[in-house]
Design a protein around this motif. Sequence first.
Motif, PDB file in Angstrom:
ATOM      1  N   ALA A  91      -1.854   3.056   5.616  1.00 23.61           N
ATOM      2  CA  ALA A  91      -1.736   3.743   6.906  1.00 23.61           C
ATOM      3  C   ALA A  91      -3.107   4.047   7.502  1.00 23.61           C
ATOM      4  CB  ALA A  91      -0.940   5.036   6.730  1.00 23.61           C
ATOM      5  N   LEU A  92      -4.082   4.325   6.655  1.00 21.63           N
ATOM      6  CA  LEU A  92      -5.441   4.606   7.123  1.00 21.63           C
ATOM      7  C   LEU A  92      -6.189   3.339   7.519  1.00 21.63           C
ATOM      8  CD1 LEU A  92      -6.598   7.279   4.508  1.00 21.63           C
ATOM      9  CD2 LEU A  92      -6.126   7.674   6.924  1.00 21.63           C
ATOM     10  N   HIS A  93      -5.901   2.227   6.806  1.00 17.34           N
ATOM     11  CA  HIS A  93      -6.651   0.985   7.012  1.00 17.34           C
ATOM     12  C   HIS A  93      -5.688  -0.196   7.073  1.00 17.34           C
ATOM     13  CE1 HIS A  93     -10.247   3.323   6.130  1.00 17.34           C
ATOM     14  NE2 HIS A  93      -9.667   3.738   5.020  1.00 17.34           N
ATOM     15  N   PRO A  94      -4.868  -0.276   8.125  1.00 15.68           N
ATOM     16  CA  PRO A  94      -3.851  -1.341   8.188  1.00 15.68           C
ATOM     17  C   PRO A  94      -4.433  -2.745   8.288  1.00 15.68           C
ATOM     18  CG  PRO A  94      -4.005  -0.162  10.282  1.00 15.68           C
ATOM     19  CD  PRO A  94      -4.830   0.607   9.297  1.00 15.68           C
ATOM     20  N   GLN A  95      -5.705  -2.868   8.658  1.00 17.21           N
ATOM     21  CA  GLN A  95      -6.312  -4.197   8.791  1.00 17.21           C
ATOM     22  C   GLN A  95      -6.694  -4.807   7.459  1.00 17.21           C
ATOM     23  OE1 GLN A  95      -7.894  -1.397   9.085  1.00 17.21           O
ATOM     24  NE2 GLN A  95     -10.002  -1.589   8.387  1.00 17.21           N
ATOM     25  N   LEU A  96      -6.750  -4.012   6.402  1.00 14.72           N
ATOM     26  CA  LEU A  96      -7.200  -4.512   5.104  1.00 14.72           C
ATOM     27  C   LEU A  96      -6.043  -5.132   4.314  1.00 14.72           C
ATOM     28  CD1 LEU A  96      -9.728  -1.799   3.922  1.00 14.72           C
ATOM     29  CD2 LEU A  96     -10.138  -3.882   5.222  1.00 14.72           C
ATOM     30  N   ARG A  97      -6.388  -6.097   3.480  1.00 16.54           N
ATOM     31  CA  ARG A  97      -5.435  -6.764   2.605  1.00 16.54           C
ATOM     32  C   ARG A  97      -5.811  -6.435   1.161  1.00 16.54           C
ATOM     33  NH1 ARG A  97      -3.123 -11.473   5.298  1.00 16.54           N
ATOM     34  NH2 ARG A  97      -3.736 -11.407   7.496  1.00 16.54           N
ATOM     35  N   LEU A  98      -4.805  -6.305   0.307  1.00 16.78           N
ATOM     36  CA  LEU A  98      -5.044  -5.910  -1.083  1.00 16.78           C
ATOM     37  C   LEU A  98      -4.508  -6.969  -2.032  1.00 16.78           C
ATOM     38  CD1 LEU A  98      -3.936  -2.154  -0.908  1.00 16.78           C
ATOM     39  CD2 LEU A  98      -6.247  -3.079  -0.672  1.00 16.78           C
ATOM     40  N   SER A  99      -5.290  -7.256  -3.066  1.00 17.14           N
ATOM     41  CA  SER A  99      -4.837  -8.101  -4.171  1.00 17.14           C
ATOM     42  C   SER A  99      -5.026  -7.291  -5.454  1.00 17.14           C
ATOM     43  CB  SER A  99      -5.652  -9.395  -4.247  1.00 17.14           C
ATOM     44  OG  SER A  99      -5.421 -10.206  -3.111  1.00 17.14           O
ATOM     45  N   VAL A 100      -3.933  -7.087  -6.189  1.00 13.16           N
ATOM     46  CA  VAL A 100      -3.973  -6.258  -7.395  1.00 13.16           C
ATOM     47  C   VAL A 100      -3.649  -7.126  -8.605  1.00 13.16           C
ATOM     48  CG1 VAL A 100      -3.039  -4.225  -8.563  1.00 13.16           C
ATOM     49  CG2 VAL A 100      -3.263  -4.238  -6.065  1.00 13.16           C
ATOM     50  N   ASP A 101      -4.556  -7.149  -9.561  1.00 13.51           N
ATOM     51  CA  ASP A 101      -4.393  -7.933 -10.782  1.00 13.51           C
ATOM     52  C   ASP A 101      -4.188  -6.969 -11.947  1.00 13.51           C
ATOM     53  OD1 ASP A 101      -4.456  -9.896 -12.721  1.00 13.51           O
ATOM     54  OD2 ASP A 101      -6.639  -9.884 -12.882  1.00 13.51           O
ATOM     55  N   THR A 102      -3.170  -7.218 -12.773  1.00  9.29           N
ATOM     56  CA  THR A 102      -2.856  -6.305 -13.875  1.00  9.29           C
ATOM     57  C   THR A 102      -2.867  -7.032 -15.215  1.00  9.29           C
ATOM     58  OG1 THR A 102      -0.479  -6.640 -13.488  1.00  9.29           O
ATOM     59  CG2 THR A 102      -1.513  -4.733 -12.448  1.00  9.29           C
ATOM     60  N   ARG A 131     -10.015  -6.805  -3.712  1.00  8.74           N
ATOM     61  CA  ARG A 131      -9.429  -7.285  -4.961  1.00  8.74           C
ATOM     62  C   ARG A 131      -9.625  -6.221  -6.038  1.00  8.74           C
ATOM     63  NH1 ARG A 131      -8.251 -12.641  -4.371  1.00  8.74           N
ATOM     64  NH2 ARG A 131      -9.292 -13.704  -2.627  1.00  8.74           N
ATOM     65  N   ILE A 132      -8.515  -5.790  -6.620  1.00  3.76           N
ATOM     66  CA  ILE A 132      -8.536  -4.703  -7.597  1.00  3.76           C
ATOM     67  C   ILE A 132      -7.944  -5.203  -8.908  1.00  3.76           C
ATOM     68  CG2 ILE A 132      -7.769  -2.338  -8.081  1.00  3.76           C
ATOM     69  CD1 ILE A 132      -7.105  -3.160  -4.674  1.00  3.76           C
ATOM     70  N   THR A 133      -8.563  -4.841 -10.010  1.00  2.00           N
ATOM     71  CA  THR A 133      -7.997  -5.118 -11.324  1.00  2.00           C
ATOM     72  C   THR A 133      -7.758  -3.797 -12.037  1.00  2.00           C
ATOM     73  OG1 THR A 133      -8.374  -6.176 -13.475  1.00  2.00           O
ATOM     74  CG2 THR A 133     -10.332  -5.447 -12.286  1.00  2.00           C
ATOM     75  N   THR A 134      -6.598  -3.663 -12.665  1.00  2.00           N
ATOM     76  CA  THR A 134      -6.288  -2.418 -13.360  1.00  2.00           C
ATOM     77  C   THR A 134      -5.181  -2.665 -14.380  1.00  2.00           C
ATOM     78  OG1 THR A 134      -5.775  -0.066 -13.070  1.00  2.00           O
ATOM     79  CG2 THR A 134      -4.545  -1.626 -11.709  1.00  2.00           C
ATOM     80  N   LEU A 135      -4.806  -1.634 -15.097  1.00  3.18           N
ATOM     81  CA  LEU A 135      -3.706  -1.726 -16.056  1.00  3.18           C
ATOM     82  C   LEU A 135      -2.377  -1.745 -15.327  1.00  3.18           C
ATOM     83  CD1 LEU A 135      -4.989   0.986 -18.567  1.00  3.18           C
ATOM     84  CD2 LEU A 135      -5.033  -1.492 -18.904  1.00  3.18           C
ATOM     85  N   HIS A 136      -1.424  -2.507 -15.872  1.00  4.23           N
ATOM     86  CA  HIS A 136      -0.095  -2.554 -15.265  1.00  4.23           C
ATOM     87  C   HIS A 136       0.534  -1.171 -15.214  1.00  4.23           C
ATOM     88  CE1 HIS A 136       4.348  -2.901 -15.576  1.00  4.23           C
ATOM     89  NE2 HIS A 136       4.153  -3.725 -14.564  1.00  4.23           N
ATOM     90  N   SER A 137       0.379  -0.407 -16.285  1.00  3.06           N
ATOM     91  CA  SER A 137       0.999   0.920 -16.344  1.00  3.06           C
ATOM     92  C   SER A 137       0.492   1.819 -15.223  1.00  3.06           C
ATOM     93  CB  SER A 137       0.742   1.573 -17.702  1.00  3.06           C
ATOM     94  OG  SER A 137      -0.650   1.628 -17.969  1.00  3.06           O
ATOM     95  N   LEU A 138      -0.815   1.793 -14.959  1.00  2.83           N
ATOM     96  CA  LEU A 138      -1.373   2.646 -13.914  1.00  2.83           C
ATOM     97  C   LEU A 138      -1.004   2.126 -12.533  1.00  2.83           C
ATOM     98  CD1 LEU A 138      -3.204   5.192 -13.715  1.00  2.83           C
ATOM     99  CD2 LEU A 138      -5.071   3.623 -13.160  1.00  2.83           C
ATOM    100  N   ALA A 139      -1.006   0.813 -12.353  1.00  2.45           N
ATOM    101  CA  ALA A 139      -0.630   0.241 -11.056  1.00  2.45           C
ATOM    102  C   ALA A 139       0.814   0.594 -10.726  1.00  2.45           C
ATOM    103  CB  ALA A 139      -0.810  -1.275 -11.068  1.00  2.45           C
ATOM    104  N   TYR A 140       1.695   0.484 -11.705  1.00  6.23           N
ATOM    105  CA  TYR A 140       3.122   0.664 -11.491  1.00  6.23           C
ATOM    106  C   TYR A 140       3.482   2.119 -11.197  1.00  6.23           C
ATOM    107  CZ  TYR A 140       8.150   0.517 -12.555  1.00  6.23           C
ATOM    108  OH  TYR A 140       9.512   0.647 -12.504  1.00  6.23           O
ATOM    109  N   THR A 141       2.883   3.044 -11.925  1.00  5.59           N
ATOM    110  CA  THR A 141       3.332   4.435 -11.830  1.00  5.59           C
ATOM    111  C   THR A 141       2.410   5.336 -11.015  1.00  5.59           C
ATOM    112  OG1 THR A 141       2.189   4.949 -13.900  1.00  5.59           O
ATOM    113  CG2 THR A 141       4.504   4.295 -14.055  1.00  5.59           C
ATOM    114  N   TRP A 142       1.127   4.998 -10.909  1.00  2.00           N
ATOM    115  CA  TRP A 142       0.194   5.890 -10.213  1.00  2.00           C
ATOM    116  C   TRP A 142      -0.324   5.283  -8.911  1.00  2.00           C
ATOM    117  CZ3 TRP A 142      -4.895   5.847  -8.564  1.00  2.00           C
ATOM    118  CH2 TRP A 142      -5.447   7.088  -8.229  1.00  2.00           C
ATOM    119  N   LEU A 143      -0.753   4.033  -8.959  1.00  2.00           N
ATOM    120  CA  LEU A 143      -1.376   3.435  -7.772  1.00  2.00           C
ATOM    121  C   LEU A 143      -0.355   3.077  -6.697  1.00  2.00           C
ATOM    122  CD1 LEU A 143      -3.974   2.440  -6.435  1.00  2.00           C
ATOM    123  CD2 LEU A 143      -3.657   0.246  -7.615  1.00  2.00           C
TER     124      LEU A 143
END
Length: 294
Positions: free
Chosen positions: A119-130, A98-110
């Motif tokens: 591709a390195l860790h296909p078994q992991l799941r991601l939740s991104v909160d902005t 679970r990751i929290t970050t700014l919308h601007s950084l998530a949208y354009t950089w992350l």
Amino acid sequence: MALRSDWLPALAAFEAAARHQNFAHAAEELHLTASAVSHHVRKLEARLEVSLFQRHARGVSLTAEGRQLADAAGSAMADMEGVLRSLRAARIEHDRVRITTLHSLAYTWLMPRLPAFVALHPQLRLSVDTEIALTRFDDGGPDLGIRHGPGHWPGLTAHHLMDDYLFPVASPRMAGMDTMREAADIARLPLISDHARQGWHDWFRAAEVHGVKLDERYTFSDTTDALNAAVHGLGAALAREQVAVPYLQSGQLCRLPGPSVKARWGYYIVYPAHRRLRASAQLFLDWLLSVEKD
């Protein structure tokens, strides 16, 4: 009488048949034939020495004994399904970051970089909160945050991710672009601002442009909205290097004359100092830090 494992297929067939009151529908659910379901039920009846169904021309119906067993079997199956769901959910959460970050950084950089991590860790799941507000790292909250700031927050461990730089941008199709020769010329344009602590006054001071009246006509809470306003020709925006890259690469925006000024704040990966990172979150942290070294 002990329940032996070889009773389980017959009990599963009976439970489905009792729920549907129909052997064919139970067979469809279990991916069996109706005759196989009937065989399982008759086998169970023979072992128990009771009739579980009344069979008639219109189908089947439960006997009193059948209803008693159906209630117990249905309850047991529901309990099992609940446990299985909780185990699956626990496994999923174990592999979730679970990751929290700014919308601007998530949208354009992350976002452009996430496929490499997946591709390195296909078994992991991601939740991104902005969310704009600083998220609290309570139990059940985010594992990691990427924050823009001075690099120190009470109770948080902070790893420097990258610095940032400020420079002016505008749409290449905006009226008056052909007259932009030096930093002072930008003061004649409508200016677009965001809620960052460093803004146009700081940039013009660094560019040694003094005594000009600035027309900060449009203000947005989010940096990507400010850049999109510039894309649509509303005026010049003060871009952050890390956020502006895709706009510059696509040609939607171009740099205007003047210096690139190092921002007072940078980007940091943060997490609670008192809490050890879970293995999945540690993988994401290590990957983030490696991205900027490449």
